[in-house]
Design a protein around this motif. Structure first.
Motif, PDB file in Angstrom:
ATOM      1  N   GLY A 198       5.811   7.489   0.555  1.00 58.82           N
ATOM      2  CA  GLY A 198       5.513   6.691   1.834  1.00 58.82           C
ATOM      3  C   GLY A 198       5.595   7.716   3.222  1.00 58.82           C
ATOM      4  N   ASP A 199       4.821   7.505   4.079  1.00 60.99           N
ATOM      5  CA  ASP A 199       4.875   8.338   5.211  1.00 60.99           C
ATOM      6  C   ASP A 199       5.700   8.311   6.410  1.00 60.99           C
ATOM      7  OD1 ASP A 199       3.283   6.360   6.498  1.00 60.99           O
ATOM      8  OD2 ASP A 199       1.589   7.578   6.504  1.00 60.99           O
ATOM      9  N   GLY A 200       6.494   6.948   6.258  1.00 62.25           N
ATOM     10  CA  GLY A 200       7.231   6.507   7.261  1.00 62.25           C
ATOM     11  C   GLY A 200       6.723   5.398   8.283  1.00 62.25           C
ATOM     12  N   THR A 201       5.498   5.004   7.887  1.00 61.92           N
ATOM     13  CA  THR A 201       4.795   4.224   8.695  1.00 61.92           C
ATOM     14  C   THR A 201       4.427   2.851   7.772  1.00 61.92           C
ATOM     15  OG1 THR A 201       3.014   5.255   8.796  1.00 61.92           O
ATOM     16  CG2 THR A 201       4.219   5.554  10.685  1.00 61.92           C
ATOM     17  N   THR A 202       4.708   1.781   7.943  1.00 59.59           N
ATOM     18  CA  THR A 202       4.599   0.612   7.254  1.00 59.59           C
ATOM     19  C   THR A 202       4.275   0.938   5.676  1.00 59.59           C
ATOM     20  OG1 THR A 202       2.196   1.039   7.833  1.00 59.59           O
ATOM     21  CG2 THR A 202       3.435  -0.426   9.295  1.00 59.59           C
ATOM     22  N   ASP A 203       5.205   1.536   5.055  1.00 64.93           N
ATOM     23  CA  ASP A 203       5.169   1.690   3.641  1.00 64.93           C
ATOM     24  C   ASP A 203       5.733   0.588   2.772  1.00 64.93           C
ATOM     25  OD1 ASP A 203       4.534   4.355   4.282  1.00 64.93           O
ATOM     26  OD2 ASP A 203       6.710   4.861   4.211  1.00 64.93           O
ATOM     27  N   GLY A 204       5.016   0.388   1.707  1.00 66.56           N
ATOM     28  CA  GLY A 204       5.666  -0.906   0.854  1.00 66.56           C
ATOM     29  C   GLY A 204       5.075  -0.752  -0.567  1.00 66.56           C
ATOM     30  N   PHE A 205       5.769  -1.638  -1.438  1.00 68.66           N
ATOM     31  CA  PHE A 205       5.247  -1.322  -2.960  1.00 68.66           C
ATOM     32  C   PHE A 205       5.293  -2.838  -3.401  1.00 68.66           C
ATOM     33  CE2 PHE A 205       7.967  -1.832  -6.732  1.00 68.66           C
ATOM     34  CZ  PHE A 205       6.868  -1.781  -7.923  1.00 68.66           C
ATOM     35  N   ARG A 206       4.458  -3.007  -4.235  1.00 74.19           N
ATOM     36  CA  ARG A 206       4.307  -4.560  -4.825  1.00 74.19           C
ATOM     37  C   ARG A 206       3.851  -4.367  -6.452  1.00 74.19           C
ATOM     38  NH1 ARG A 206       0.832  -9.287  -1.849  1.00 74.19           N
ATOM     39  NH2 ARG A 206       1.222 -10.810  -3.288  1.00 74.19           N
ATOM     40  N   ASN A 207       4.451  -5.312  -7.117  1.00 69.86           N
ATOM     41  CA  ASN A 207       4.210  -5.110  -8.699  1.00 69.86           C
ATOM     42  C   ASN A 207       4.090  -6.871  -9.219  1.00 69.86           C
ATOM     43  OD1 ASN A 207       3.663  -4.017 -11.386  1.00 69.86           O
ATOM     44  ND2 ASN A 207       5.868  -4.975 -11.569  1.00 69.86           N
ATOM     45  N   GLU A 208       3.389  -6.950 -10.038  1.00 73.65           N
ATOM     46  CA  GLU A 208       3.007  -8.227 -11.079  1.00 73.65           C
ATOM     47  C   GLU A 208       2.816  -7.859 -12.345  1.00 73.65           C
ATOM     48  OE1 GLU A 208       1.194 -11.272  -7.540  1.00 73.65           O
ATOM     49  OE2 GLU A 208       0.030 -10.900  -9.524  1.00 73.65           O
ATOM     50  N   PHE A 209       3.609  -8.492 -13.149  1.00 76.85           N
ATOM     51  CA  PHE A 209       3.495  -8.492 -14.559  1.00 76.85           C
ATOM     52  C   PHE A 209       2.731  -9.729 -14.932  1.00 76.85           C
ATOM     53  CE2 PHE A 209       7.527  -6.073 -14.255  1.00 76.85           C
ATOM     54  CZ  PHE A 209       7.262  -4.987 -15.081  1.00 76.85           C
ATOM     55  N   LEU A 210       1.577  -9.425 -15.587  1.00 79.77           N
ATOM     56  CA  LEU A 210       0.694 -10.599 -15.667  1.00 79.77           C
ATOM     57  C   LEU A 210       0.780 -11.179 -17.020  1.00 79.77           C
ATOM     58  CD1 LEU A 210      -2.616  -8.929 -14.263  1.00 79.77           C
ATOM     59  CD2 LEU A 210      -0.767 -10.432 -13.216  1.00 79.77           C
ATOM     60  N   THR A 211       0.769 -10.540 -18.239  1.00 76.87           N
ATOM     61  CA  THR A 211       1.147 -10.945 -19.597  1.00 76.87           C
ATOM     62  C   THR A 211       1.906 -10.270 -20.563  1.00 76.87           C
ATOM     63  OG1 THR A 211      -1.089 -10.056 -20.290  1.00 76.87           O
ATOM     64  CG2 THR A 211      -1.054 -12.212 -19.539  1.00 76.87           C
TER      65      THR A 211
END
Length: 222
Positions: free
Chosen positions: A172-185
């Motif tokens: 991240g660069d320090g501005t509005t950084d984020g992470f998201r993950n979904e295990f589908l099957t």
């Protein structure tokens, strides 16, 4: 006609027991215990600002934090829900810049590793080095995004017996950084049991051996 000796009959019974043990069938396939970002133990979504107990920031040793709506630039980010939420180091629009590894795990003790598979998708803002399974980079998992689209991955190898680690490496660069993950099957079969024969099978094999032994004794007395 030549009758079988007691030693021969018992040998046959023992061999049958060994065969039943070595060929015990594997159990049916089951879904693995995996959690999406922002998901609680019961499958509900955690509130913004709370710790995510299933994702650890490796560099700090702390749980990741579920982002509040006020900390997320929506749009362009995809909105939270219905199956996952955005997480990061802290619930802030100005997080610390740098590369961070978000780790989750799954225990595959007792599984037939050749049968295990996991399919999922993830996204970041603004760059991901990739997904590492047990420390090994999964091919084609580098991402450059601003949280607008999903990026899929499929895992069918590289697993080990016991606890397996998934490290999602995010920069991240320090501005509005984020992470998201979904295990589908996901799924996998338990490995065949060894050293244990179901009780009905054991009794049947023992009965067969004893019956043969008794018949042999009767024939010798005639």
């Amino acid at each position: 006609m030549k009758t079988l000796s007691r030693k021969t009959i018992l040998g046959f019974a023992g061999a049958a027991v060994i065969l039943a043990v070595s060929t015990a069938p594997a159990q049916g396939q089951s879904t693995l215990e995996l959690y999406n970002t922002g998901e609680s133990d019961t499958g509900t979504l955690l509130p913004g600002g709370s710790a995510d107990p299933h994702y650890e920031v490796v560099e700090t040793g702390n749980d990741a934090v579920v982002l509040s709506e006020s900390s997320m630039p929506v749009p362009p980010w995809m909105a939270n829900g219905p199956d996952s939420k955005w997480i990061y180091l802290t619930d802030s629009r100005s997080p610390t810049a740098g590369t961070w590894n978000f780790r989750t795990t799954v225990d595959l003790t007792g599984y037939d590793l050749a049968s295990v598979f996991i399919n999922g998708r993830w996204t970041v803002d603004n760059f991901a080095i990739g997904l590492f399974l047990n420390g090994v980079l999964v091919p084609s998992t580098r991402i450059t995004d601003v949280g607008t689209s999903w990026h899929s991955y499929a895992l069918s190898g590289g697993f080990t017996s016991g606890v397996n680690t998934f490290d999602f490496s995010v920069t991240g660069d320090g501005t509005t950084d984020g992470f998201r993950n979904e295990f589908l099957t996901s799924g996998g079969k338990m490995a065949p049991a060894t050293g244990v024969v179901p009780e009905p099978v054991t009794m049947a094999l023992l009965g067969t051996g004893l019956a043969g032994l008794a018949g042999a004794r009767r024939r010798r007395k005639k």
